[in-house]
Design an enzyme around this catalytic site. Structure first.
Site, PDB file in Angstrom:
ATOM      1  N   CYS A  62       0.821  -1.208   0.000  1.00  0.00           N
ATOM      2  CA  CYS A  62       0.000   0.000   0.000  1.00  0.00           C
ATOM      3  C   CYS A  62       0.857   1.260   0.000  1.00  0.00           C
ATOM      4  CB  CYS A  62      -0.902  -0.015   1.231  1.00  0.00           C
ATOM      5  SG  CYS A  62      -1.794   1.526   1.535  1.00  0.00           S
TER       6      CYS A  62
ATOM      7  N   THR B 229      -8.643   0.283   6.949  1.00  0.00           N
ATOM      8  CA  THR B 229      -7.517   0.731   6.156  1.00  0.00           C
ATOM      9  C   THR B 229      -6.182   0.568   6.872  1.00  0.00           C
ATOM     10  OG1 THR B 229      -7.735   3.002   6.976  1.00  0.00           O
ATOM     11  CG2 THR B 229      -8.973   2.432   4.990  1.00  0.00           C
TER      12      THR B 229
ATOM     13  N   TYR C  69      -5.524   6.951  -8.790  1.00  0.00           N
ATOM     14  CA  TYR C  69      -6.735   6.202  -8.457  1.00  0.00           C
ATOM     15  C   TYR C  69      -7.952   6.775  -9.187  1.00  0.00           C
ATOM     16  CZ  TYR C  69      -4.272   3.687  -4.768  1.00  0.00           C
ATOM     17  OH  TYR C  69      -3.404   2.865  -4.084  1.00  0.00           O
TER      18      TYR C  69
END
Length: 348
Positions: A56, A123, A187
């Site tokens: 990530c 997350t 994104y």
């Protein structure tokens, strides 16, 4: 970090809403861990565990800053695997699939321990209070700033100042532009639900990359003469650009290697202790190509690109600057935190 639509099916991750522009949920847990403990969580050595994932980009920031500042003794590290389902990141890299300190198989268990039925994204990065097993915060932009400003009593000797007071306004300004158009911009391209939203995101992304190319053509770092928080934030997107964003997210006007200044800048940082030694290209590609099933329904992970060029000379020393300012490089990573062989850049 992940963003999953609330109507996501249990059996697959949904990231693209047809006809819609991608909008990131930025409502994170705002609790802070501070020197004075004003939110109920004072800085204490050994009390908290940073949960991250090498895959990530947002979590990668915390791995870099923790290393640069030398917080390993004060703040333990739990690493999730590169893939997750709709429910949560998991500790499938650990024996039995359970974090050895928190004793949980899923990061959602720490969220639910504090907020039963927590209905937002589970997350990474997240900081967990070990005694209670409860998540404290997942506010990733603030986490690294607090590492720099609130955890100073546990910084290593020679730790760099990544957020110097006299440069904070400029760092914040540059970091916001980079976040809007680059960090989140890739994104917005990859998860666009319409041609129009994709086109807008694509144009903004490359306009900002062109701006960065010009800015970095005559200066070694984004702000000032040394590495700052702004460089950390840009690096974690750049290092993923050619392996993932160029193809998977259709960010394909140029590869990173086609930008002379940006590519040399990225290699400069990659070869700086604390940056490239936190990067796991295998996990990065597995995460994006396996988790985003609506973007890549076949689940095929590409073999390329060639990553040996990350170790090529960059020549950025000619621009001056001192990577760590008045500080020193961090020591090598701990054996338990070394990226596995074959997962980083391999010398030619």
């Amino acid at each position: 970090m992940r963003t999953v639509r609330k109507d996501a099916q249990v059996t697959e991750n949904k990231y693209v809403e047809p006809g819609a522009e991608f909008t990131r949920d930025t409502n994170y847990i705002p609790t802070r861990i501070t020197a004075d403990g004003r939110d109920g969580y004072p800085v204490e050595a050994g009390r908290y565990r940073l949960v991250a994932a090498r895959a990530c980009p947002w979590a990668n920031r915390t791995l870099i800053v923790r290393r640069l500042l030398g917080l390993e003794d004060a703040l333990s590290l739990g690493l999730c695997g590169p893939t997750h389902d709709e429910r949560s990141w998991t500790f499938d890299l650990d024996p039995g699939g359970v974090d050895p300190v928190l004793r949980i198989p899923r990061l959602q268990d720490a969220y639910f321990a504090r907020y039963p039925g927590y209905d937002r994204g589970i997350t990474v990065p997240a900081v967990v209070d070990v005694p209670t097993g409860q998540v404290v915060t997942n506010d990733y932009p603030q986490i690294t700033l607090d590492f720099s400003t609130e955890w100073t009593q546990f910084h290593r000797e020679g730790a760099p100042d990544l957020y110097p007071e006299n440069l904070r306004d400029e760092i914040d300004e540059v970091a916001e532009l980079v976040y809007r158009d680059v960090n989140n911009g890739v994104y917005r391209c990859g998860f666009a639900g319409s041609q129009e939203s994709y086109d807008r995101a694509f144009d903004r992304l490359f306009a900002r990359l062109d701006w960065l190319e010009e800015r970095l053509g005559a200066r070694r770092y984004l702000v000032g003469e040394s590495i700052t928080e702004a460089d950390v934030r840009l690096f974690t997107t750049l290092v993923r650009f050619d392996p993932v964003y160029y193809g998977h997210f259709k960010c394909n006007r140029n590869r990173l290697v086609d930008f002379p200044a940006l590519w040399a800048y990225a290699r400069d940082l990659f070869q700086t202790p604390g940056f490239g030694d936190t990067v796991d290209f295998v996990q990065i590609k597995q995460h994006y190509y396996l988790v985003h099933t609506d973007v890549n329904p076949t689940g095929i992970v590409p073999k390329g690109p060639d990553l040996s060029n990350w170790l090529d000379p960059h020549g950025r020393e000619a621009l001056g600057g001192r990577p760590f300012g008045d500080g020193t490089p961090p020591p090598p990573p701990r054996p338990s935190e070394v990226v596995p062989d074959g997962h980083g850049a391999i010398a030619r």
